[in-house]
Scaffold this active site. Structure first.
Site, PDB file in Angstrom:
ATOM      1  CG  ASP A  49      -1.744   1.267   1.329  1.00  0.00           C
ATOM      2  OD1 ASP A  49      -2.434   1.594   0.350  1.00  0.00           O
ATOM      3  OD2 ASP A  49      -1.694   1.970   2.364  1.00  0.00           O
ATOM      4  CB  SER A  50       0.145   4.773  -0.686  1.00  0.00           C
ATOM      5  OG  SER A  50      -1.024   4.813   0.108  1.00  0.00           O
ATOM      6  CE1 TYR A  65       2.871   5.470  -3.237  1.00  0.00           C
ATOM      7  CE2 TYR A  65       1.688   3.661  -4.267  1.00  0.00           C
ATOM      8  CZ  TYR A  65       2.843   4.170  -3.701  1.00  0.00           C
ATOM      9  OH  TYR A  65       3.961   3.371  -3.598  1.00  0.00           O
ATOM     10  N   GLY A  66      -2.747   9.076  -3.564  1.00  0.00           N
ATOM     11  CA  GLY A  66      -4.044   9.602  -4.037  1.00  0.00           C
ATOM     12  C   GLY A  66      -3.973  10.761  -5.011  1.00  0.00           C
ATOM     13  CB  THR A  78      -6.559   1.836   2.399  1.00  0.00           C
ATOM     14  OG1 THR A  78      -6.009   3.155   2.215  1.00  0.00           O
ATOM     15  CG2 THR A  78      -6.057   0.913   1.315  1.00  0.00           C
ATOM     16  CG  HIS A  79      -6.851   6.058   5.027  1.00  0.00           C
ATOM     17  ND1 HIS A  79      -6.048   5.426   4.106  1.00  0.00           N
ATOM     18  CD2 HIS A  79      -6.021   6.737   5.864  1.00  0.00           C
ATOM     19  CE1 HIS A  79      -4.778   5.717   4.364  1.00  0.00           C
ATOM     20  NE2 HIS A  79      -4.738   6.511   5.434  1.00  0.00           N
ATOM     21  CB  CYS A 132      -2.739   1.182  -2.560  1.00  0.00           C
ATOM     22  SG  CYS A 132      -2.911   2.922  -2.924  1.00  0.00           S
ATOM     23  CG  ASN A 133      -9.258   1.388  -2.842  1.00  0.00           C
ATOM     24  OD1 ASN A 133     -10.259   0.894  -3.328  1.00  0.00           O
ATOM     25  ND2 ASN A 133      -8.901   1.173  -1.583  1.00  0.00           N
ATOM     26  CB  THR A 134      -4.475   5.402  -5.477  1.00  0.00           C
ATOM     27  OG1 THR A 134      -5.320   6.000  -4.494  1.00  0.00           O
ATOM     28  CG2 THR A 134      -4.123   6.425  -6.526  1.00  0.00           C
ATOM     29  CD  GLU A 194      -2.856   8.724   7.585  1.00  0.00           C
ATOM     30  OE1 GLU A 194      -2.011   9.539   7.988  1.00  0.00           O
ATOM     31  OE2 GLU A 194      -2.766   8.128   6.499  1.00  0.00           O
TER      32      GLU A 194
HETATM   33  N1  DGL Z   1      -4.093   3.937   0.169  1.00  0.00           N
HETATM   34  C1  DGL Z   1      -4.727   4.968  -0.609  1.00  0.00           C
HETATM   35  C2  DGL Z   1      -5.924   4.386  -1.361  1.00  0.00           C
HETATM   36  O1  DGL Z   1      -6.518   3.411  -0.956  1.00  0.00           O
HETATM   37  C3  DGL Z   1      -5.155   6.131   0.254  1.00  0.00           C
HETATM   38  C4  DGL Z   1      -4.006   6.953   0.783  1.00  0.00           C
HETATM   39  C5  DGL Z   1      -3.163   7.603  -0.308  1.00  0.00           C
HETATM   40  O2  DGL Z   1      -3.620   8.575  -0.915  1.00  0.00           O
HETATM   41  O3  DGL Z   1      -2.083   7.120  -0.536  1.00  0.00           O
HETATM   42  O4  DGL Z   1      -6.282   4.904  -2.378  1.00  0.00           O
END
Ligand code: DGL
Length: 280
Positions: free
Chosen positions: A22-23, A54-55, A197-198, A85-87, A164
């Protein structure tokens, strides 16, 4: 660093770990679900904390980072990779799959699949980072399954910081949730994908804002189910009575990483090691 052409053959060794990246620490919500569902699996987690978030980043950067993250996980002899990570799932999974032989899964497809199964009125909302929403990855995934469904996507970047900070019951969070989610309420969605993820940490606020008749889809939970199915089908489940190992790697150890990470994981973070990801 390699962004193309690097292939590693997949070896079917059940005791090899599942690799998750993940990021940053958000992917620990996915890891938590994997621990719950597959307690005897060995797991290696990598959080790219030095290059987080990463967003808001561009596609090319996210791809480069994701390739390096996979290269690192392969050094840990992982048998399967979860792009938590979704992004990164939205913007890099396709290219990763084209360039690596190792089996892998992202979080977008499992979430999209569950949303299609859940909706009754054919109107699905998706919330995520700017990168995820602009990629239209969820919409494309949902439409591959059913073209007739209406998908309304919105970025909710502030939810990341609120989660967070542990602002999960604060008045400010309810106000922001209302501002963000109002357009989706107006559209009458009956299903909402938590495409970041958050966001599972803010489930209660989001659910109370949307109304309890709106079903929330937790991509983390859906992904863990798919990981289990994949490992079962491919006879890759670890069969051992010995305790499993769980290692955590990060590209930086920011202040409060362990404190916040443990809140996301709802468990202890031990065996934490920093690595230089730029070297992969
Ligand atoms: N982990 C990122 C996601 O799920 C969220 C946090 C980020 O922007 O890196 O997209």
């Amino acid at each position: 660093m390699t962004t193309s052409g690097k292939k590693t053959s997949s070896t079917k060794v059940n005791s090899n770990p599942i690799g998750i990246f993940d990021s940053g620490l958000g992917g620990l919500t996915v890891t938590k679900r994997i621990f719950e569902l597959l307690p005897s699996e060995n797991v290696v987690y990598f959080g790219d904390t030095a290059r987080y978030p990463y967003g808001p980043r561009s596609k090319n950067i996210i791809r480069r980072f994701s390739f390096q993250n996979v290269n690192f996980l392969l050094t840990q002899r992982v048998k399967f990779i979860v792009v938590a990570c979704n992004t990164a799932s939205a913007l890099a999974l396709k290219e990763l799959k084209q360039n690596f032989d190792q089996p892998m899964i992202g979080v977008v497809e499992p979430g999209a699949k569950a949303a299609v199964k859940t909706t009754r009125n054919g109107k699905i909302g998706v919330i995520g980072t700017v990168g995820t929403v602009h990629s239209n990855a969820y919409q494309k995934s949902i439409h591959r399954l059913d073209r007739r469904l209406k998908v309304y996507s919105l970025p909710c970047p502030l939810f990341v910081s609120l989660a967070e900070e542990g602002y999960i019951k604060k008045k400010a969070t309810y106000i922001i949730a209302w501002e963000y989610l109002r357009p989706l309420i107006k559209k009458g969605v009956d299903t909402l994908v938590l495409g970041c993820t958050h966001y599972p940490l803010l489930k209660n606020v989001i659910s109370q804002t949307m109304g309890k008749e709106v079903k929330l889809i937790d991509s983390a939970e859906e992904t863990a189910k798919e990981v289990k199915i994949f490992l079962e089908r491919n006879e890759l489940l670890r069969e051992s009575n010995k305790p499993s190992f769980r290692s955590f790697f990060v590209s930086d150890i920011p202040d409060r990483f362990v404190e916040v990470g443990e809140r996301f994981l709802k468990g202890k973070i031990t065996r934490l090691k920093r690595i230089n990801i730029e070297g992969y």
